[in-house]
Design a protein around this motif. Structure first.
Motif, PDB file in Angstrom:
ATOM      1  N   THR A  19       0.858  -1.236  -0.116  1.00  0.00           N
ATOM      2  CA  THR A  19      -0.108   0.138   0.118  1.00  0.00           C
ATOM      3  C   THR A  19       0.905   1.333  -0.002  1.00  0.00           C
ATOM      4  O   THR A  19       0.582   1.948  -0.900  1.00  0.00           O
ATOM      5  CB  THR A  19      -0.885   0.114   0.982  1.00  0.00           C
ATOM      6  N   VAL A  20       1.926   1.386   0.883  1.00  0.00           N
ATOM      7  CA  VAL A  20       2.807   2.398   0.897  1.00  0.00           C
ATOM      8  C   VAL A  20       3.719   2.577  -0.606  1.00  0.00           C
ATOM      9  O   VAL A  20       3.696   3.600  -0.863  1.00  0.00           O
ATOM     10  CB  VAL A  20       3.635   2.128   2.039  1.00  0.00           C
ATOM     11  N   ILE A  21       3.929   1.291  -1.052  1.00  0.00           N
ATOM     12  CA  ILE A  21       4.582   1.477  -2.323  1.00  0.00           C
ATOM     13  C   ILE A  21       3.758   2.182  -3.469  1.00  0.00           C
ATOM     14  O   ILE A  21       4.172   2.948  -4.296  1.00  0.00           O
ATOM     15  CB  ILE A  21       5.073   0.009  -2.815  1.00  0.00           C
ATOM     16  N   ARG A  22       2.184   1.721  -3.609  1.00  0.00           N
ATOM     17  CA  ARG A  22       1.634   2.195  -4.586  1.00  0.00           C
ATOM     18  C   ARG A  22       1.441   3.888  -4.390  1.00  0.00           C
ATOM     19  O   ARG A  22       1.415   4.480  -5.211  1.00  0.00           O
ATOM     20  CB  ARG A  22       0.099   1.345  -4.219  1.00  0.00           C
ATOM     21  N   HIS A  23       1.179   4.086  -2.928  1.00  0.00           N
ATOM     22  CA  HIS A  23       0.898   5.592  -2.867  1.00  0.00           C
ATOM     23  C   HIS A  23       2.441   6.391  -3.211  1.00  0.00           C
ATOM     24  O   HIS A  23       2.269   7.505  -3.737  1.00  0.00           O
ATOM     25  CB  HIS A  23       0.575   5.770  -1.353  1.00  0.00           C
ATOM     26  N   ARG A  24       3.374   5.848  -2.933  1.00  0.00           N
ATOM     27  CA  ARG A  24       4.624   6.404  -3.049  1.00  0.00           C
ATOM     28  C   ARG A  24       4.936   6.423  -4.756  1.00  0.00           C
ATOM     29  O   ARG A  24       5.385   7.639  -5.233  1.00  0.00           O
ATOM     30  CB  ARG A  24       5.910   5.598  -2.632  1.00  0.00           C
ATOM     31  N   LEU A  25       4.541   5.299  -5.686  1.00  0.00           N
ATOM     32  CA  LEU A  25       4.680   5.435  -6.781  1.00  0.00           C
ATOM     33  C   LEU A  25       3.577   6.608  -7.491  1.00  0.00           C
ATOM     34  O   LEU A  25       3.912   7.215  -8.447  1.00  0.00           O
ATOM     35  CB  LEU A  25       4.216   4.131  -7.475  1.00  0.00           C
ATOM     36  N   GLN A  26       2.287   6.609  -6.785  1.00  0.00           N
ATOM     37  CA  GLN A  26       1.538   7.730  -7.463  1.00  0.00           C
ATOM     38  C   GLN A  26       2.128   8.963  -7.182  1.00  0.00           C
ATOM     39  O   GLN A  26       1.751   9.956  -7.886  1.00  0.00           O
ATOM     40  CB  GLN A  26       0.243   7.595  -6.738  1.00  0.00           C
ATOM     41  N   HIS A  27       2.638   9.253  -6.044  1.00  0.00           N
ATOM     42  CA  HIS A  27       3.260  10.505  -5.575  1.00  0.00           C
ATOM     43  C   HIS A  27       4.039  10.887  -6.511  1.00  0.00           C
ATOM     44  O   HIS A  27       4.320  11.977  -7.205  1.00  0.00           O
ATOM     45  CB  HIS A  27       3.627  10.306  -4.137  1.00  0.00           C
ATOM     46  N   GLN A  28       4.951   9.781  -6.992  1.00  0.00           N
ATOM     47  CA  GLN A  28       6.062  10.273  -8.001  1.00  0.00           C
ATOM     48  C   GLN A  28       5.606  10.621  -9.310  1.00  0.00           C
ATOM     49  O   GLN A  28       6.035  11.582  -9.956  1.00  0.00           O
ATOM     50  CB  GLN A  28       6.898   8.941  -8.073  1.00  0.00           C
TER      51      GLN A  28
ATOM     52  N   TYR B  45       4.508   2.095 -13.736  1.00  0.00           N
ATOM     53  CA  TYR B  45       4.309   2.244 -12.051  1.00  0.00           C
ATOM     54  C   TYR B  45       3.647   0.986 -11.707  1.00  0.00           C
ATOM     55  O   TYR B  45       4.180   0.399 -10.805  1.00  0.00           O
ATOM     56  CB  TYR B  45       3.842   3.379 -11.899  1.00  0.00           C
TER      57      TYR B  45
ATOM     58  N   ASP C 229       4.344  14.055  -9.229  1.00  0.00           N
ATOM     59  CA  ASP C 229       5.274  15.161  -9.022  1.00  0.00           C
ATOM     60  C   ASP C 229       5.946  15.200 -10.727  1.00  0.00           C
ATOM     61  O   ASP C 229       6.280  16.219 -11.136  1.00  0.00           O
ATOM     62  CB  ASP C 229       6.501  14.468  -8.373  1.00  0.00           C
TER      63      ASP C 229
END
Length: 453
Positions: free
Chosen positions: A38-47, A155, A50
């Protein structure tokens, strides 16, 4: 449901502990894997967001809003900047990517962001997953809106790869956890298996060994101490059972001998009615004596101590004991009661069971005379049984009251060495005692002390 679980559950403690460890590790791994991905998916979406904001800011530098109308300036990187970029003035589209149509899914999503205004992002799933973000451009007399799109396939492929990698790692970790738990539990339970084997061997060999002799971990040390206490109780019960069996055999031997002797005498030749009646009376008296012996010993064995209340006159009891003995020696009974019947605070059957072994031994070893003296003393009564025989060897005096011990087993006299221990045990069970007087010469003298009646 419970029956199904009981059939499927491992039968060994090691298997059950390993299953518990595996279940716990599985739940922990699932929670960690879900949280990690879940954290990885949110991190990739944030990237991705950006990246879209950076691209939109780059495109915004090519838009002129200083005049009454919005103008898009030409640059050397127009082809790169125009990729997946929509430029609006208000809700009117100025430019769109060459690869898209006005009615495509991405175009409709871009129009939706332009109408909302402000900086927003959304995800379009069809035909391919894409992320779109809007960026308003202002600074003059007109405003513009830049919408950029980014393909999410790389992603999501990265997220899927991380998910499968984490699942594979979880499987390896669970397998290692199960194997290591089985090994650790098996090693921890190895002393328990050794203790089980020793207990089986000791039970077969009737060994007197104990578990406390070997150093073990604290938990097994406590278990060993508990098992040692249990073994001690079992051994005590077995010794008590053996003692009771020996005492019954010892005490029943005399009345059985009387019955056999009377029957042999009665069968030797025809007897008169009076003689037959006398034989019957002797046999009945012996049977009553046997019943009294069984009741006394079995009650003592069941209760641990003989606490049944009762009062017995000493003189009649002593006369009954003397009459039952076929004594070659003369038996003298002297009861000093000062004119008042001397009584002991125990049942008559128990009084006879206590004095009987002492009198039997005195008659067995006396040369010519046995003396029984009963008197009142402070707080109770005292019965002395003495003889004029060879006495007790000094070297054996300390072992007199040990079960199964005899000074000279080959002296030609019967006996199993149980009478004196039985007499002392019964006397002590009611608050009395049986002692030996080494100062009495010649012969031997034993003293019985009992509560007064």
């Amino acid at each position: 449901m419970n029956s199904v679980y009981s059939r499927l559950a491992p039968r060994t403690l090691r298997g059950r502990l390993s299953l518990v460890a595996l279940t716990t590790a599985t739940l922990l791994m699932v929670i960690l894997t879900v949280a990690f991905n879940t954290v990885i998916r949110h991190r990739l979406q944030h990237q991705a967001d950006d990246e879209l904001h950076t691209r939109a800011a780059a495109v915004a530098t090519t838009i002129d809003t200083s005049g009454p109308t919005v103008r898009v300036l030409e640059t050397s990187n127009d082809q790169l900047l125009d990729t997946n970029v929509w430029i609006y003035t208000g809700t009117r589209l100025l430019e769109r990517p060459p690869s898209t149509t006005a009615h495509s899914t991405l175009a409709r999503a871009a129009d939706s962001l332009a109408r909302r205004g402000g900086t927003h992002c959304l995800t379009a799933e069809e035909p391919d997953p894409a992320r779109l973000c809007s960026l308003p451009v202002s600074g003059g007399r007109s405003t513009a809106m830049v919408v950029t799109a980014l393909d999410l396939a790389p992603y999501r492929n990265s997220a899927a790869t991380l998910l499968w990698a984490s699942l594979c790692l979880d499987a390896v970790m669970l397998a290692c956890t199960y194997l290591l738990t089985r090994l650790a539990v098996g090693r921890a339970l190895r002393p328990v298996g050794a203790m089980t084997d020793r207990a089986t061997q000791w039970s077969a060999d009737a060994s007197e060994e104990s578990f406390g002799a070997v150093r073990r971990p604290a938990e097994l040390t406590r278990l060993g101490a508990s098992l040692d206490a249990l073994l001690d109780r079992i051994r005590a019960v077995l010794r008590h059972e053996q003692q009771l069996t020996g005492e019954l055999s010892h005490e029943l031997r005399t009345p059985l001998s009387r019955i056999i002797a009377e029957l042999d005498w009665w069968q030797a030749r025809p007897r008169s009615a009076a003689e037959t009646e006398a034989t019957h009376e002797v046999i009945a008296d012996a049977a009553r004596s046997m019943r009294s012996i069984c009741d006394t010993l079995l009650n003592d064995a069941r209760e641990g101590t003989t606490t049944a209340p009762g009062t017995a006159e000493i003189l009649p009891a002593l006369h009954r004991l003397a009459a039952r003995l076929q004594a070659p020696a003369q038996v003298t009974i002297d009861v000093r009661g000062d004119g008042v019947p001397l009584q002991a605070g125990v049942q008559a059957a128990l009084l006879e069971r206590i004095v009987s072994p002492l009198l039997a031994n005195a008659v067995r070893y006396a040369t010519s005379h046995v003396t029984i003296t009963a008197s009142r003393e402070f707080g109770g009564v005292r019965i002395d049984v003495g003889d004029d025989g060879p006495g007790v060897p000094e070297s054996f005096a300390a072992q007199l009251f040990q079960p199964g011990r005899r000074a000279d087993p080959d002296d030609g006299h019967g006996g199993a060495g149980l009478g004196l221990p039985l007499a002392r045990r019964l006397a002590r069970s009611v608050g009395g005692d049986v002692t030996y007087d080494p100062a009495h010469k010649p012969g031997a003298r034993f003293t019985v002390t009992l509560p007064a009646g």
